[in-house]
Write a protein that holds these residues in place. Structure first.
Motif, mmCIF file in Angstrom:
data_model
loop_
_atom_site.group_PDB
_atom_site.id
_atom_site.type_symbol
_atom_site.label_atom_id
_atom_site.label_comp_id
_atom_site.label_asym_id
_atom_site.label_seq_id
_atom_site.Cartn_x
_atom_site.Cartn_y
_atom_site.Cartn_z
ATOM 1 N N GLY A 103 0.814 -1.216 0.000
ATOM 2 C CA GLY A 103 0.000 0.000 0.000
ATOM 3 C C GLY A 103 0.843 1.260 0.000
ATOM 4 N N VAL A 104 0.168 2.359 -0.322
ATOM 5 C CA VAL A 104 0.901 3.615 -0.508
ATOM 6 C C VAL A 104 1.486 4.135 0.801
ATOM 7 C CG1 VAL A 104 -0.346 4.305 -2.599
ATOM 8 C CG2 VAL A 104 -1.201 5.026 -0.371
ATOM 9 N N LEU A 105 0.899 3.823 1.924
ATOM 10 C CA LEU A 105 1.452 4.294 3.202
ATOM 11 C C LEU A 105 2.871 3.755 3.389
ATOM 12 C CD1 LEU A 105 1.117 5.737 5.952
ATOM 13 C CD2 LEU A 105 0.209 3.599 6.847
ATOM 14 N N ASP A 106 3.052 2.469 3.161
ATOM 15 C CA ASP A 106 4.378 1.859 3.346
ATOM 16 C C ASP A 106 5.393 2.451 2.372
ATOM 17 O OD1 ASP A 106 3.260 0.317 5.258
ATOM 18 O OD2 ASP A 106 3.261 -1.556 4.109
ATOM 19 N N TYR A 125 10.129 8.593 2.208
ATOM 20 C CA TYR A 125 10.402 9.731 3.087
ATOM 21 C C TYR A 125 11.662 9.472 3.914
ATOM 22 C CZ TYR A 125 9.322 13.941 5.666
ATOM 23 O OH TYR A 125 9.379 15.216 6.187
ATOM 24 N N TYR A 126 11.785 8.251 4.422
ATOM 25 C CA TYR A 126 12.947 7.889 5.244
ATOM 26 C C TYR A 126 14.237 7.981 4.407
ATOM 27 C CZ TYR A 126 16.112 5.070 8.084
ATOM 28 O OH TYR A 126 17.192 4.635 8.815
ATOM 29 N N VAL A 127 14.202 7.386 3.234
ATOM 30 C CA VAL A 127 15.413 7.333 2.406
ATOM 31 C C VAL A 127 15.765 8.717 1.843
ATOM 32 C CG1 VAL A 127 16.423 6.327 0.309
ATOM 33 C CG2 VAL A 127 15.101 4.894 1.879
ATOM 34 N N GLY A 128 14.752 9.488 1.462
ATOM 35 C CA GLY A 128 15.001 10.827 0.912
ATOM 36 C C GLY A 128 15.760 11.709 1.882
ATOM 37 N N THR A 129 15.428 11.596 3.174
ATOM 38 C CA THR A 129 16.099 12.404 4.193
ATOM 39 C C THR A 129 17.605 12.142 4.190
ATOM 40 O OG1 THR A 129 14.128 12.033 5.506
ATOM 41 C CG2 THR A 129 15.981 12.999 6.663
ATOM 42 N N ILE A 130 17.984 10.880 3.983
ATOM 43 C CA ILE A 130 19.408 10.515 4.033
ATOM 44 C C ILE A 130 20.071 10.668 2.663
ATOM 45 C CG2 ILE A 130 21.005 8.605 4.522
ATOM 46 C CD1 ILE A 130 18.656 7.589 6.436
ATOM 47 N N ALA A 131 19.357 10.263 1.623
ATOM 48 C CA ALA A 131 19.956 10.288 0.272
ATOM 49 C C ALA A 131 20.164 11.700 -0.235
ATOM 50 C CB ALA A 131 19.059 9.522 -0.699
ATOM 51 N N LEU A 173 21.863 1.342 3.606
ATOM 52 C CA LEU A 173 20.803 1.603 4.597
ATOM 53 C C LEU A 173 19.911 0.385 4.680
ATOM 54 C CD1 LEU A 173 19.304 5.040 3.469
ATOM 55 C CD2 LEU A 173 21.185 4.637 5.039
ATOM 56 N N ASP A 174 19.419 0.121 5.876
ATOM 57 C CA ASP A 174 18.403 -0.922 6.032
ATOM 58 C C ASP A 174 17.091 -0.244 6.409
ATOM 59 O OD1 ASP A 174 20.080 -3.009 5.430
ATOM 60 O OD2 ASP A 174 20.781 -3.211 7.499
ATOM 61 N N PHE A 175 16.017 -0.708 5.794
ATOM 62 C CA PHE A 175 14.687 -0.174 6.121
ATOM 63 C C PHE A 175 13.806 -1.329 6.550
ATOM 64 C CE2 PHE A 175 10.309 0.960 5.126
ATOM 65 C CZ PHE A 175 10.190 2.236 5.669
ATOM 66 N N GLY A 176 13.451 -1.334 7.830
ATOM 67 C CA GLY A 176 12.595 -2.397 8.351
ATOM 68 C C GLY A 176 11.378 -1.819 9.044
ATOM 69 N N GLN A 221 8.901 4.651 12.772
ATOM 70 C CA GLN A 221 9.489 5.959 13.149
ATOM 71 C C GLN A 221 9.059 7.043 12.156
ATOM 72 O OE1 GLN A 221 13.694 5.272 13.035
ATOM 73 N NE2 GLN A 221 13.785 4.509 15.140
ATOM 74 N N THR A 222 9.094 6.703 10.881
ATOM 75 C CA THR A 222 8.754 7.694 9.844
ATOM 76 C C THR A 222 7.287 8.084 9.946
ATOM 77 O OG1 THR A 222 10.378 6.610 8.448
ATOM 78 C CG2 THR A 222 8.903 8.168 7.377
ATOM 79 N N ARG A 223 6.477 7.074 10.181
ATOM 80 C CA ARG A 223 5.038 7.334 10.294
ATOM 81 C C ARG A 223 4.761 8.245 11.489
ATOM 82 N NH1 ARG A 223 0.827 2.369 9.943
ATOM 83 N NH2 ARG A 223 -1.023 3.598 10.371
ATOM 84 N N ALA A 224 5.436 7.973 12.601
ATOM 85 C CA ALA A 224 5.243 8.792 13.807
ATOM 86 C C ALA A 224 5.747 10.220 13.559
ATOM 87 C CB ALA A 224 5.980 8.156 14.975
ATOM 88 N N ARG A 225 6.840 10.328 12.803
ATOM 89 C CA ARG A 225 7.417 11.650 12.536
ATOM 90 C C ARG A 225 6.458 12.525 11.719
ATOM 91 N NH1 ARG A 225 12.847 12.403 9.024
ATOM 92 N NH2 ARG A 225 12.676 14.658 8.835
ATOM 93 N N LEU A 226 5.759 11.900 10.762
ATOM 94 C CA LEU A 226 4.864 12.669 9.898
ATOM 95 C C LEU A 226 3.480 12.856 10.517
ATOM 96 C CD1 LEU A 226 5.806 11.211 6.425
ATOM 97 C CD2 LEU A 226 6.047 13.583 7.151
ATOM 98 N N ASN A 227 3.164 12.011 11.494
ATOM 99 C CA ASN A 227 1.799 11.983 12.030
ATOM 100 C C ASN A 227 1.837 12.396 13.488
ATOM 101 O OD1 ASN A 227 -0.891 11.462 12.316
ATOM 102 N ND2 ASN A 227 -0.676 9.251 12.426
ATOM 103 N N LYS A 228 2.214 13.672 13.713
ATOM 104 C CA LYS A 228 2.432 14.044 15.106
ATOM 105 C C LYS A 228 1.357 14.976 15.669
ATOM 106 C CE LYS A 228 6.082 17.278 13.676
ATOM 107 N NZ LYS A 228 6.151 16.976 12.257
ATOM 108 N N SER A 229 0.276 15.156 14.908
ATOM 109 C CA SER A 229 -0.764 16.040 15.422
ATOM 110 C C SER A 229 -1.489 15.405 16.606
ATOM 111 C CB SER A 229 -1.774 16.332 14.319
ATOM 112 O OG SER A 229 -2.880 16.990 14.887
ATOM 113 N N GLY A 230 -1.750 16.212 17.621
ATOM 114 C CA GLY A 230 -2.475 15.713 18.786
ATOM 115 C C GLY A 230 -3.976 15.981 18.698
ATOM 116 N N VAL A 231 -4.415 16.730 17.661
ATOM 117 C CA VAL A 231 -5.845 17.075 17.607
ATOM 118 C C VAL A 231 -6.665 15.863 17.169
ATOM 119 C CG1 VAL A 231 -5.374 19.511 17.126
ATOM 120 C CG2 VAL A 231 -5.820 17.955 15.231
ATOM 121 N N ARG A 232 -7.925 15.850 17.582
ATOM 122 C CA ARG A 232 -8.793 14.713 17.303
ATOM 123 C C ARG A 232 -9.468 14.806 15.928
ATOM 124 N NH1 ARG A 232 -10.557 10.099 18.846
ATOM 125 N NH2 ARG A 232 -12.642 10.556 19.597
ATOM 126 N N GLU A 233 -9.840 16.018 15.532
ATOM 127 C CA GLU A 233 -10.671 16.102 14.325
ATOM 128 C C GLU A 233 -9.879 15.745 13.063
ATOM 129 O OE1 GLU A 233 -10.080 20.591 15.263
ATOM 130 O OE2 GLU A 233 -9.993 18.724 16.345
#
Ligand code: F3S
Length: 404
Positions: free
Chosen positions: A186-189, A195-201, A261-264, A270-282
């Motif tokens: 899926g597109v999320l993965d 996103y992870y690799v772009g930051t380093i590459a 690089l290894d991506f597991g 970690q990447t998902r948490a980094r991009l999804n850090k909003s605390g709001v509910r809506e």
């Protein structure tokens, strides 16, 4: 052309191309099979850029190469209902018309490869729009540098670009080996991976191993967009999938491996948490389609939303081209999405669109999306909160009005 014998537009174009060629030490100019025009939204071109493009058209400029246009500042058919401002659309129609007069195709999409701008392996092209550049270089194996508005316009008029950078085989070889050690689906993965690799590459060429050959076009376009948003990746290879990487050896072509690089599962989380850090509910405005949706993705949204309703506290935008929307109408997908209270939004996106009016009118404070690229840009550009998740999570949030 450079001497001005064919008029101002061509002289200006050649001045730009010759100067760029000198800067990069190009030996000559080469013809291009197509152009994809990045400065197609007035959000990027501004008033001055629009006037410049209009002057090129007024003075007789005609595109020598097949040229498609990137997203515009709003949905050109349905801008009013969606909340775009009249002044932005008025300026946009000046820009779109000027490109059209010169022969540009006003498809206003970042996935022109779904609509007939499909260069072949090894063909030289001049494309802008970071996600499309990475896709055309990597997945189709055509050759482009990262063109900006002025150089793409110059290439379209002259039908040529200077021969340097990714047009040369030696610069297309891999630099970083990325070993994918988790099953991607899926597109999320794929967004997290990119996103992870772009930051380093950054601007280097990654070579991926461990990606299933059955990965889809939608997953690869997401990977391309994510690599080009956290980094400036313009070319990547997926061993066994992309055309210049039948083997690891072919992908590197004898070039030294600079990093491994290894991506597991841990890096994905970690990447998902980094991009999804909003605390709001809506959930706010749920946006699917960055890069613009294929028909298959629109069908996926329709299948989820059939018989459901978008919450009164939320909105749903499915971003695509006008051509895919027409097909979605024929297939009955558009009717299902609209009956659920969603919108198929054409010609634009929440990064290149003039979103100020939409944000104010909808009182928007948060966006939920399945796109790593959008999750990257939206907070900085508009100060909005962002939720990032799978397509199903986003659509469920649209129905509930909250992000679980
Ligand atoms: Fe396309 Fe806009 Fe995303 S141009 S890749 S939908 S930011």
């Amino acid at each position: 052309m450079l001497e001005g014998k064919r008029g101002y537009p061509y002289q200006k174009a050649m001045e730009i191309l010759v100067r760029v060629g000198e800067i990069y030490g190009a030996s000559r100019l080469i013809p291009v099979a197509s152009v994809h025009m990045p400065g197609s939204s007035v959000v990027v071109a501004g008033e001055a850029g629009t006037r410049f493009v209009e002057r090129m058209a007024r003075e007789g400029g005609k595109f020598a190469a097949f040229t498609t246009l990137n997203p515009a500042a709003g949905d050109l058919d349905n801008w009013q209902a969606l909340g775009f401002l009249e002044e932005d659309i008025a300026l946009q129609s000046h820009l779109t018309n000027a490109y059209k007069v010169m022969g540009g195709v006003p498809c206003h999409t970042c996935t022109p490869y779904l609509l007939g701008n499909i260069p072949r392996l090894g063909e030289h092209v001049a494309w802008g729009e970071s996600s499309a550049i990475a896709f055309v270089n990597s997945v189709l194996g055509a050759r482009t540098n990262r063109e900006g508005g002025p150089t793409a316009l110059a290439a379209a008029l002259a039908g040529r670009v200077p021969l340097y950078g990714y047009h040369l085989a030696e610069n297309r070889r891999g630099q970083i080996l990325v070993r994918v050690q988790t099953r991607l689906a899926g597109v999320l993965d794929y967004g997290c991976l990119g996103y992870y690799v772009g930051t380093i590459a950054q601007d280097r060429v990654p070579v991926f191993t461990g990606i299933e050959p059955s990965c889809t076009l939608e997953e690869l376009k997401t990977l391309a967009a994510a690599l080009a948003s956290s980094g400036a990746v313009a070319l990547f290879h997926v061993v066994g999938v992309t055309p210049e990487a039948a083997t690891v050896e072919q992908a590197f072509g004898g070039r030294e491996v600079e990093d491994v690089l290894d991506f597991g599962a841990r890096e994905a989380a970690q990447t998902r948490a980094r991009l999804n850090k909003s605390g709001v509910r809506e959930a706010g405005l749920v946006v699917i389609g960055c890069p613009h949706c294929s028909l298959k993705e629109v069908a996926e949204v329709a299948s989820f939303m059939a018989g459901k309703k978008v919450s009164g506290n939320a909105g749903l935008w499915v971003l695509t081209s006008v051509a895919v929307k027409r097909l979605a109408e024929r297939c009955g997908y558009a009717e299902i999405i609209e009956a659920a209270g969603g919108h198929i939004v054409c010609d634009t996106c929440t990064v290149l669109g003039a979103m100020k009016g939409v944000i104010e009118r909808q009182g928007l404070t948060v966006i939920s999306t399945n796109s790593a690229k959008l999750a990257h840009y939206v907070p900085g550009q508009y100060g909005l909160e962002v939720h990032y998740g799978s397509t199903a999570q986003c659509l469920a949030a649209a129905v509930k009005g909250v992000w679980d």
